[in-house]
Design an enzyme around this catalytic site. Sequence first.
Site, mmCIF file in Angstrom:
data_model
loop_
_atom_site.group_PDB
_atom_site.id
_atom_site.type_symbol
_atom_site.label_atom_id
_atom_site.label_comp_id
_atom_site.label_asym_id
_atom_site.label_seq_id
_atom_site.Cartn_x
_atom_site.Cartn_y
_atom_site.Cartn_z
ATOM 1 N N ALA A 63 3.024 -0.151 -0.108
ATOM 2 C CA ALA A 63 1.856 -0.815 -0.157
ATOM 3 C C ALA A 63 0.725 -0.200 0.279
ATOM 4 O O ALA A 63 0.864 1.080 0.710
ATOM 5 C CB ALA A 63 2.231 -1.951 0.808
ATOM 6 N N GLY A 102 7.104 -0.691 0.062
ATOM 7 C CA GLY A 102 6.970 -1.428 -0.958
ATOM 8 C C GLY A 102 7.376 -0.906 -2.115
ATOM 9 O O GLY A 102 7.688 -1.456 -2.982
ATOM 10 N N GLU A 105 11.146 -1.360 -2.309
ATOM 11 C CA GLU A 105 11.228 -2.779 -2.384
ATOM 12 C C GLU A 105 11.237 -3.011 -3.999
ATOM 13 O O GLU A 105 11.912 -3.922 -4.421
ATOM 14 C CB GLU A 105 10.346 -3.746 -1.614
ATOM 15 C CG GLU A 105 10.766 -3.424 -0.079
ATOM 16 C CD GLU A 105 9.696 -4.105 0.739
ATOM 17 O OE1 GLU A 105 8.485 -3.720 0.512
ATOM 18 O OE2 GLU A 105 10.135 -4.904 1.459
ATOM 19 N N GLU A 125 8.255 1.176 7.177
ATOM 20 C CA GLU A 125 7.371 0.159 7.814
ATOM 21 C C GLU A 125 6.985 0.232 9.180
ATOM 22 O O GLU A 125 6.222 0.161 9.700
ATOM 23 C CB GLU A 125 7.455 -1.099 7.096
ATOM 24 C CG GLU A 125 7.094 -1.420 5.557
ATOM 25 C CD GLU A 125 8.068 -0.947 4.714
ATOM 26 O OE1 GLU A 125 9.258 -0.366 5.003
ATOM 27 O OE2 GLU A 125 8.243 -1.563 3.533
#
Length: 697
Positions: A63, A102, A105, A125
């Site tokens: 992210a 992310g 993911e 994270e």
Amino acid sequence: MSEVVTYNREGAIGVITVNYPPVNALGHAVRSGLVAALEQGQNDADAKALLLVCEGRTFIAGADIREFGKPMQEPGLTSVIDQYENSDKPIVAAIHGTALGGGLETALGCHYRVALSSAKVGLPEVKLGLLPGAGGTQRLPRLTGARKALEMITSGEFVNAKDALGLGIVDAVEDGSDIKAVGLAYAQKVADEGKPVRRVRDVTDKVEAEKGGEVFDQFRAGLEKKARGLFSPFKCVDAVEAAFNLPFDEGMKRERELFMECMDSPQRGGLIHSFFAEREVSKVKGLSKDTPVRDVNSVGIIGAGTMGGGIAMNFANVGIPVTIVEVKQDALDKGLGIIRKNYENSAKKGRITQQQVEERMALISGSLTYDDFRDVDLVIEAVFENMAIKKEIFGKLDEVCKPGAILASNTSTLDIDEIASATKRPEDVVGMHFFSPANVMKLLENVRGSETSDEVKATVMAVAKKIKKVGVLVGNCHGFVGNRMLHKRGAEAMALVNEGASPQQVDKVLTDLGYPMGQFAMSDLAGIDVGYRIREERRNAGEDVAPSWMDKLVEMNRLGQKTQAGVYKYEEGSRKPIPDPEVDQLIAEFRKEQGITPREISDQEILERCMYVMINEGAKILEEGIADRSLDIDVVWIYGYGFPAYRGGPMFWADQVGLDTILNTVRNFHDTLGGQQWKPAALLEKLVSENKKFGDL
Ligand code: 3HC
């Protein structure tokens, strides 16, 4: 169509390409671009399979951290990944560089994953105080099972492509460097073989098999020690457990709730500040990016003691040959022997191979003469703290070393300009202050003298990177940034004990704040004879140095861990400090001698005196330009002294406490306790009057 994500077709493959330097982070433009490109692919009748691939140095690295704390703009990442997973055309993710957070993911939302053998994947994270919040805690364990997913998610460590293949995270690994070609070939195979859309959410064998297992509680128990004081690792376990106890969609909801708890935690703010601060320190104010950097392909070190040996290992570890010079053969042999033993220990623990031990040792040679420094690019002096000796050494280096060689001192306190004055090339002289143990601690405090050239400054910062340290460039003053602040804290800790606190009470307040050890346990580790010798030297020079109960300990040969007794006592082979009634007695007698009536001291007073004295000094350091930014001070403390990264460093912490609160207390201590250390820093007063923080500077 967004510029950062494009769609085009190559034969039967619809190619979705992300190009958002530097690391293809999933900012709003990328997320919306991914949705638009997917739609194009779905509508492209000639595309039999889709490929997700990235330009530049890496697959999506997560992210976009810079967006955290700002209002979220749709589409959210979870929704983007859902749309990819629900595609009725198979999607292949082609991974190069690092697929992180992310990014991984997103890849897990695709139906197949192929990686270059050089690639790595991970869910880091937790290092930012978070947990994977876009399905990572629900999808990864469906592929790897509970234990491995817990290990990866709670540690944030990366897994290389080969291991990822073994764990079922990726489906194929290919050598080479052309990720697009590798991805296209794999997607073509998927299309040719008519492979189905395969959704990780539907993989249930592992979650069924481990439902209700004990692994989660075992993991929590293990984390109590490993993740002391941290919030998010425990939330990571809760989220992974949900993958085993709840259906997929409900597990996703639980993950979101836990993710938001982490987002709202102050630790997230501290860790993200630390992440960016670590990167910012390499951008030195006033030093242009194009400043030429000298080649450092060989290094000389003076002194084969603990420091010199540790410093040498850093260079050998990255393939740079080192020559260590000592005065006597036995000291040299002893030093080289300790280096070998350190490497052998690493090999025993499986961190390096025996072959690497030999390769690294072969890069380190010993000598008894400075003549062997004739051709080296950099010399680092690492002898004990004595100005006269250091000046003599630098005078000799000036005679021997080639023009352009960098002459560095590992001094932890002394004046770099005075050291440089012993040479005819002060522009080549600089401080390179390593922290003990030098082969382990990540900080390198590079100290600029008033005449150090920009080229030399840029080079020592580049050297830090090369040897995998975090380099911070600071100005010249007694103790520089780190030790100058530490000395203030040390004096305050001593004063607190004199007034009535116990060493263990002071240490506990500091460890409760998150430091790995307290002031007195640290003194025992370093050896309390070091401070004693300095005090004695000053006394002999006629200075009025106050008596200290620590002097009595040294006179009793309680020197710290090395004699199994110092401020604390230690059991054979253990580093655990044990409070010693004998020392309490000695301190009580000392107070009596000094006419001090001990008083109860609260933990809050200890915290304020130990921390605020550092903050006040930190403000003076900023005021004087010794540190350019408060984040430089934060990084020094996180990497040099183990200040908890989740509190963002002392100056970031001060901003959270509130500078007005700190200033009021500093003023109060100035009135009641007195002393220069409590004279409020002008910068602190200015910031409070302007309602600003250190972070605003
Ligand atoms: N968001 C925004 N910027 C990022 C970023 C991210 N996720 N990751 C790296 N950057 C920036 C850095 O700040 C740096 O910027 P700068 O050049 O302006 O200083 C630049 O990218 C290059 O980074 P590095 O200097 O660290 O480059 P390296 O090549 O040494 O390392 C890396 C690359 C391994 C990708 C490393 O940057 C890294 O570990 N990044 C963080 C990865 C991460 O934590 N991802 C998870 C994010 S949270 C998440 O995904 C939540 C999700 O679950 C919902």
